[in-house]
Design an enzyme around this catalytic site. Structure first.
Site, short mmCIF file in Angstrom:
data_model
loop_
_atom_site.label_atom_id
_atom_site.label_comp_id
_atom_site.label_asym_id
_atom_site.label_seq_id
_atom_site.Cartn_x
_atom_site.Cartn_y
_atom_site.Cartn_z
N SER A 12 0.85 -1.21 0.00
CA SER A 12 0.00 0.00 0.00
C SER A 12 0.87 1.24 0.00
CB SER A 12 -0.86 0.01 1.27
OG SER A 12 -1.52 1.26 1.42
N TYR A 51 -2.12 -1.03 10.82
CA TYR A 51 -2.19 -1.47 9.42
C TYR A 51 -0.97 -0.98 8.64
CZ TYR A 51 -3.88 -1.52 4.55
OH TYR A 51 -4.01 -1.71 3.19
P1 NAD Z 1 -11.08 -6.61 0.32
O1 NAD Z 1 -11.83 -6.51 1.58
O2 NAD Z 1 -11.85 -6.83 -0.92
O3 NAD Z 1 -9.99 -7.75 0.40
C1 NAD Z 1 -9.37 -8.13 1.57
C2 NAD Z 1 -9.62 -9.61 1.74
O4 NAD Z 1 -8.82 -10.10 2.82
C3 NAD Z 1 -11.04 -9.98 2.12
O5 NAD Z 1 -11.84 -10.18 0.98
C4 NAD Z 1 -10.86 -11.26 2.91
O6 NAD Z 1 -11.16 -12.38 2.10
C5 NAD Z 1 -9.38 -11.30 3.22
N1 NAD Z 1 -9.12 -11.54 4.63
C6 NAD Z 1 -9.07 -10.65 5.64
N2 NAD Z 1 -8.82 -11.27 6.79
C7 NAD Z 1 -8.71 -12.61 6.52
C8 NAD Z 1 -8.44 -13.76 7.29
N3 NAD Z 1 -8.22 -13.69 8.61
N4 NAD Z 1 -8.42 -14.95 6.66
C9 NAD Z 1 -8.64 -15.05 5.32
N5 NAD Z 1 -8.87 -13.98 4.54
C10 NAD Z 1 -8.90 -12.78 5.13
O7 NAD Z 1 -10.22 -5.28 0.22
P2 NAD Z 1 -9.02 -4.84 -0.74
O8 NAD Z 1 -8.92 -3.38 -0.54
O9 NAD Z 1 -9.16 -5.37 -2.10
O10 NAD Z 1 -7.76 -5.49 -0.06
C11 NAD Z 1 -6.82 -6.23 -0.78
C12 NAD Z 1 -5.44 -5.74 -0.49
O11 NAD Z 1 -5.32 -4.40 -0.95
C13 NAD Z 1 -5.07 -5.73 0.98
O12 NAD Z 1 -3.76 -6.23 1.12
C14 NAD Z 1 -5.10 -4.27 1.33
O13 NAD Z 1 -4.23 -3.97 2.39
C15 NAD Z 1 -4.63 -3.66 0.03
N6 NAD Z 1 -4.89 -2.24 -0.14
C16 NAD Z 1 -6.15 -1.76 -0.24
C17 NAD Z 1 -6.37 -0.41 -0.43
C18 NAD Z 1 -7.75 0.18 -0.58
O14 NAD Z 1 -7.90 1.39 -0.56
N7 NAD Z 1 -8.77 -0.62 -0.74
C19 NAD Z 1 -5.28 0.47 -0.50
C20 NAD Z 1 -4.01 -0.05 -0.38
C21 NAD Z 1 -3.82 -1.39 -0.20
#
Ligand code: NAD
Ligand code: MG
Length: 333
Positions: A225, A238
């Site tokens: 991120s 985080y």
């Molecule tokens: P999202 O909620 O769609 O995906 C996160 C997923 O993590 C969930 O769908 C869930 O299946 C999984 N998860 C969480 N805890 C878990 C556990 N204990 N066991 C199994 N699975 C688990 O959200 P996203 O934003 O697509 O996140 C994906 C990645 O993107 C993450 O690494 C997040 O840190 C990163 N990210 C997101 C953003 C944003 O703004 N959305 C920004 C920077 C980085």
């Protein structure tokens, strides 16, 4: 009128299928043999391509679902067009039910890969949609629900993916937990531990279990991120884990490069995903989510799909230990 023979030849070469219909079509296509310079895509303004704030105030209990979000995110369901870049590859994507993981899973299937996804049992309805989309491409879809905070489960996850897919070429370590807290004093030890277990321990366990199965040419992609380098005050725990992710991408790239395994990271900015609705952002902040970026809106998971594809594809063979950003102009990887 459009020359059908010409289109079918283009389809055979590019594998773009239905995508051709969506492209701007020049009248010159009516000619018997349309020269390639007449094959054009219309320009898309990145500011108005997707929904922008203000958004409706909304909150979901954790883990939030993509199918309950308003507006529904674009994971590439209707927009991603493949061209055989990952034909025959076998991929495991954690957090593949929604967000960036779903976008990668759909894109991988459309590029010709068989895909296993992991998610939490509570996310079954989102996962089912992904399974159907992968199968629609004629690819093998493997659903492996379970909680990554357990080392035993992480080991079983990899074993099951390898068994069902018949090997493993691409590992996308993408799942994460993000909860917003005004103050460090509001974070309990249990919550801190939960974030560390999901975002640092689980990738460690999953990657360790996957390594014996990864051959030269295989790759690992971790979702990090912009928080790794520019942390928000309310994401204390985080952001620590994302700094760790960026860091392990760089150390593992050095460790595994000599074995022919590439390790890279994707660093998103504010992206419209369930993570933000299930406690990742405060509901009032969500109303203006992404507004502060130079493009004036949050990104959609689909806008990062091609990065996950590029990092996995063989033609990115010299990309190792790199962090690819997609943050709408703010942040840096
Ligand atoms: P999202 O909620 O769609 O995906 C996160 C997923 O993590 C969930 O769908 C869930 O299946 C999984 N998860 C969480 N805890 C878990 C556990 N204990 N066991 C199994 N699975 C688990 O959200 P996203 O934003 O697509 O996140 C994906 C990645 O993107 C993450 O690494 C997040 O840190 C990163 N990210 C997101 C953003 C944003 O703004 N959305 C920004 C920077 C980085
Ligand atoms: Mg999810």
């Amino acid at each position: 009128m459009i020359n059908k023979n010409w289109i079918s030849r283009r389809k055979a070469i590019l594998g773009v299928g239905t995508g051709v219909a969506a492209m701007a079509m020049s009248t010159a296509w009516a000619e018997e043999e349309a020269p390639s310079q007449h094959f054009m895509l219309s320009l898309e303004d990145p500011r108005s391509k997707y929904p922008k704030p203000p958004f409706k105030e909304q909150h979901q209990d954790w883990p939030a679902l993509a199918n309950k979000m308003e507006p529904r995110p674009d994971h590439g369901e209707k927009t991603y067009k493949g061209s055989g870049r990952l034909a025959g590859r076998k991929a495991l994507v954690t957090g593949g039910d929604s967000g960036m993981g779903r976008a990668a899973a759909i894109a991988y299937a459309r590029e010709g890969a068989d895909v296993a996804i992991n998610y939490l049992p509570a996310e079954e309805s989102d996962a089912k949609e992904v399974m159907e989309l992968i199968r629609k491409e004629g690819r093998r879809a493997v659903a492996i629900p379970g909680d990554l905070r357990s080392e035993d489960f992480c080991t079983q996850l990899v074993a099951k993916a390898v068994q069902e897919l018949g090997g493993l070429d691409i590992l996308v370590s993408n799942a994460a937990r993000q909860q917003s807290h005004e103050s460090i004093e509001d974070i309990t030890t249990d919550q801190f531990d939960w974030t560390m277990k999901t975002n640092i321990y689980a990738p460690f366990w999953v990657i360790k279990a996957a390594l014996p199965h990864l051959k030269p040419g295989a790759c690992i992609i971790a979702t990090t991120s912009v928080q790794a380098e520019d942390p928000s005050p309310e994401l204390f725990d985080y952001a620590i884990t994302k700094a760790a992710t960026t860091n392990f991408v760089r150390s593992l790239a050095k460790q595994l490069g000599p074995k022919g395994i590439r390790v890279n990271g994707v660093a998103p900015g504010p992206i419209w995903t369930p993570l933000q609705l299930g406690g990742g952002s405060k509901p009032e902040k969500l109303k203006t989510f992404g507004e502060g970026t130079p493009l004036g809106r949050p990104g959609q998971p689909a806008e990062l799909a091609s990065i996950y594809v590029q990092l996995a594809a063989s033609d990115a063979s010299y990309a190792n230990g790199q962090i690819y950003g997609a943050a709408g102009g703010g942040g840096h990887p």
